[in-house]
Design a protein around this motif. Structure first.
Motif, PDB file in Angstrom:
ATOM      1  N   PRO A  52       0.800  -1.223   0.000  1.00  0.00           N
ATOM      2  CA  PRO A  52       0.000   0.000   0.000  1.00  0.00           C
ATOM      3  C   PRO A  52       0.835   1.276   0.000  1.00  0.00           C
ATOM      4  CG  PRO A  52      -0.077  -1.050   2.152  1.00  0.00           C
ATOM      5  CD  PRO A  52       0.674  -1.980   1.245  1.00  0.00           C
ATOM      6  N   ASN A  53       2.017   1.235   0.597  1.00  0.00           N
ATOM      7  CA  ASN A  53       2.874   2.423   0.709  1.00  0.00           C
ATOM      8  C   ASN A  53       4.329   2.061   0.464  1.00  0.00           C
ATOM      9  OD1 ASN A  53       0.640   4.080   1.786  1.00  0.00           O
ATOM     10  ND2 ASN A  53       0.855   2.767   3.571  1.00  0.00           N
ATOM     11  N   PRO A  54       4.689   1.697  -0.768  1.00  0.00           N
ATOM     12  CA  PRO A  54       6.052   1.199  -1.005  1.00  0.00           C
ATOM     13  C   PRO A  54       7.150   2.204  -0.664  1.00  0.00           C
ATOM     14  CG  PRO A  54       4.749   1.152  -3.038  1.00  0.00           C
ATOM     15  CD  PRO A  54       3.874   1.663  -1.951  1.00  0.00           C
ATOM     16  N   GLU A  55       6.854   3.502  -0.788  1.00  0.00           N
ATOM     17  CA  GLU A  55       7.889   4.502  -0.507  1.00  0.00           C
ATOM     18  C   GLU A  55       8.170   4.628   0.983  1.00  0.00           C
ATOM     19  OE1 GLU A  55       4.992   5.417  -2.245  1.00  0.00           O
ATOM     20  OE2 GLU A  55       5.862   4.991  -4.213  1.00  0.00           O
ATOM     21  N   SER A  56       7.105   4.710   1.793  1.00  0.00           N
ATOM     22  CA  SER A  56       7.297   4.941   3.229  1.00  0.00           C
ATOM     23  C   SER A  56       7.387   3.654   4.048  1.00  0.00           C
ATOM     24  CB  SER A  56       6.179   5.836   3.773  1.00  0.00           C
ATOM     25  OG  SER A  56       4.926   5.233   3.563  1.00  0.00           O
ATOM     26  N   GLU A  57       6.808   2.566   3.552  1.00  0.00           N
ATOM     27  CA  GLU A  57       6.835   1.284   4.263  1.00  0.00           C
ATOM     28  C   GLU A  57       7.211   0.197   3.261  1.00  0.00           C
ATOM     29  OE1 GLU A  57       3.388   1.542   7.528  1.00  0.00           O
ATOM     30  OE2 GLU A  57       2.688   2.043   5.517  1.00  0.00           O
ATOM     31  N   PRO A  58       8.486   0.129   2.887  1.00  0.00           N
ATOM     32  CA  PRO A  58       8.899  -0.713   1.754  1.00  0.00           C
ATOM     33  C   PRO A  58       8.646  -2.205   1.899  1.00  0.00           C
ATOM     34  CG  PRO A  58      10.809   0.229   2.860  1.00  0.00           C
ATOM     35  CD  PRO A  58       9.601   0.859   3.467  1.00  0.00           C
ATOM     36  N   ASP A  59       8.590  -2.745   3.122  1.00  0.00           N
ATOM     37  CA  ASP A  59       8.352  -4.193   3.219  1.00  0.00           C
ATOM     38  C   ASP A  59       6.991  -4.530   3.825  1.00  0.00           C
ATOM     39  OD1 ASP A  59       8.847  -3.781   5.950  1.00  0.00           O
ATOM     40  OD2 ASP A  59       9.984  -5.631   6.144  1.00  0.00           O
ATOM     41  N   LEU A  60       6.102  -3.546   3.898  1.00  0.00           N
ATOM     42  CA  LEU A  60       4.748  -3.798   4.371  1.00  0.00           C
ATOM     43  C   LEU A  60       3.912  -4.331   3.210  1.00  0.00           C
ATOM     44  CD1 LEU A  60       2.580  -3.435   6.664  1.00  0.00           C
ATOM     45  CD2 LEU A  60       1.997  -1.306   5.505  1.00  0.00           C
ATOM     46  N   ALA A  61       3.245  -5.456   3.450  1.00  0.00           N
ATOM     47  CA  ALA A  61       2.345  -6.048   2.455  1.00  0.00           C
ATOM     48  C   ALA A  61       0.982  -6.232   3.102  1.00  0.00           C
ATOM     49  CB  ALA A  61       2.891  -7.383   1.968  1.00  0.00           C
ATOM     50  N   ARG A  62      -0.079  -5.972   2.318  1.00  0.00           N
ATOM     51  CA  ARG A  62      -1.447  -6.095   2.819  1.00  0.00           C
ATOM     52  C   ARG A  62      -2.232  -6.986   1.868  1.00  0.00           C
ATOM     53  NH1 ARG A  62      -4.171  -0.626   2.731  1.00  0.00           N
ATOM     54  NH2 ARG A  62      -2.879  -0.285   4.568  1.00  0.00           N
ATOM     55  N   CYS A  63      -3.056  -7.857   2.424  1.00  0.00           N
ATOM     56  CA  CYS A  63      -3.938  -8.678   1.601  1.00  0.00           C
ATOM     57  C   CYS A  63      -5.115  -7.815   1.148  1.00  0.00           C
ATOM     58  CB  CYS A  63      -4.450  -9.884   2.384  1.00  0.00           C
ATOM     59  SG  CYS A  63      -5.678 -10.848   1.468  1.00  0.00           S
ATOM     60  N   PHE A  64      -5.415  -7.852  -0.133  1.00  0.00           N
ATOM     61  CA  PHE A  64      -6.527  -7.058  -0.661  1.00  0.00           C
ATOM     62  C   PHE A  64      -7.867  -7.529  -0.116  1.00  0.00           C
ATOM     63  CE2 PHE A  64      -6.979 -10.640  -3.479  1.00  0.00           C
ATOM     64  CZ  PHE A  64      -8.313 -10.649  -3.831  1.00  0.00           C
ATOM     65  N   MET A  65      -7.936  -8.787   0.327  1.00  0.00           N
ATOM     66  CA  MET A  65      -9.207  -9.355   0.755  1.00  0.00           C
ATOM     67  C   MET A  65      -9.420  -9.208   2.262  1.00  0.00           C
ATOM     68  SD  MET A  65     -12.076 -10.878   0.362  1.00  0.00           S
ATOM     69  CE  MET A  65     -12.106 -11.204  -1.376  1.00  0.00           C
ATOM     70  N   CYS A  66      -8.524  -9.770   3.063  1.00  0.00           N
ATOM     71  CA  CYS A  66      -8.728  -9.767   4.518  1.00  0.00           C
ATOM     72  C   CYS A  66      -8.074  -8.568   5.198  1.00  0.00           C
ATOM     73  CB  CYS A  66      -8.213 -11.069   5.128  1.00  0.00           C
ATOM     74  SG  CYS A  66      -6.408 -11.280   5.056  1.00  0.00           S
ATOM     75  N   LYS A  67      -7.292  -7.813   4.443  1.00  0.00           N
ATOM     76  CA  LYS A  67      -6.608  -6.602   4.908  1.00  0.00           C
ATOM     77  C   LYS A  67      -5.515  -6.877   5.935  1.00  0.00           C
ATOM     78  CE  LYS A  67     -10.549  -3.718   3.889  1.00  0.00           C
ATOM     79  NZ  LYS A  67     -11.666  -2.975   4.424  1.00  0.00           N
ATOM     80  N   LYS A  68      -5.132  -8.141   6.092  1.00  0.00           N
ATOM     81  CA  LYS A  68      -4.039  -8.483   7.003  1.00  0.00           C
ATOM     82  C   LYS A  68      -2.771  -7.815   6.494  1.00  0.00           C
ATOM     83  CE  LYS A  68      -1.790 -10.573  10.256  1.00  0.00           C
ATOM     84  NZ  LYS A  68      -1.957 -10.100  11.624  1.00  0.00           N
ATOM     85  N   GLU A  69      -2.070  -7.116   7.382  1.00  0.00           N
ATOM     86  CA  GLU A  69      -0.811  -6.473   7.036  1.00  0.00           C
ATOM     87  C   GLU A  69       0.332  -7.225   7.678  1.00  0.00           C
ATOM     88  OE1 GLU A  69      -1.071  -2.344   8.166  1.00  0.00           O
ATOM     89  OE2 GLU A  69      -2.074  -1.842   6.267  1.00  0.00           O
ATOM     90  N   MET A  70       1.384  -7.415   6.907  1.00  0.00           N
ATOM     91  CA  MET A  70       2.568  -8.107   7.411  1.00  0.00           C
ATOM     92  C   MET A  70       3.801  -7.377   6.921  1.00  0.00           C
ATOM     93  SD  MET A  70       1.292 -12.028   6.794  1.00  0.00           S
ATOM     94  CE  MET A  70       2.787 -12.709   7.478  1.00  0.00           C
ATOM     95  N   GLU A  71       4.804  -7.325   7.782  1.00  0.00           N
ATOM     96  CA  GLU A  71       6.081  -6.727   7.394  1.00  0.00           C
ATOM     97  C   GLU A  71       7.206  -7.515   8.035  1.00  0.00           C
ATOM     98  OE1 GLU A  71       6.333  -2.656   8.762  1.00  0.00           O
ATOM     99  OE2 GLU A  71       5.155  -3.125  10.536  1.00  0.00           O
TER     100      GLU A  71
END
Length: 144
Positions: A52-71
């Protein structure tokens, strides 16, 4: 509003239903298969993740469905295993009797409706909890 459907990087949230759009968010992702990494961009996107924010949070990934965020991804992390471990009820993972890349338009529409229903249920659960809390407060005040 349309603005409410935009992520901070300007991408349309609904576009994240499309594998190629999720993959685009992984441009510059540091993990590549030639280094033996498992959490490569293609697997991340195929498992439902986008950045969702590759510039400010380069290794944060979010699932489009459940919205789970992982870094804090490590090269040996398998995106599918991590997703299932941390969000075992994600409909995107459970609606598969096939490869994650073999999603049809009908599958996307079904997932979209599941996501909308989940959002509505969460909103109604929150409203009901707030209502019950106010009801209890009013009852306590009336008793006193």
């Amino acid at each position: 509003s349309n603005q409410a459907q935009k992520m901070s990087n300007g991408s349309d949230v609904h576009a994240m239903f499309v594998y190629s759009k999720r993959l685009e968010t992984f441009l510059g992702w540091p993990y590549v298969s030639k280094d033996g990494a498992k959490c490569v961009a293609e697997k991340m996107a195929a498992t439902g993740f986008f950045r969702p924010n590759p510039e400010s949070e380069p290794d944060l990934a979010r699932c489009f469905m459940c919205k789970k965020e992982m870094e804090g991804w490590e090269p040996n992390d398998d995106p599918h295993d991590e997703h299932r471990m941390h969000s075992s009820k994600c409909p995107f993972l459970h609606d598969k009797g096939k490869d994650l890349l073999d999603i049809t338009i009908a599958d996307d529409i079904k997932l979209f409706y599941v996501k909308e229903i989940q959002s509505a249920l969460k909103a109604s659960e929150k409203f009901l909890a707030e209502f019950n809390q106010k009801h209890e407060t009013c009852c306590d005040e009336l008793k006193n």
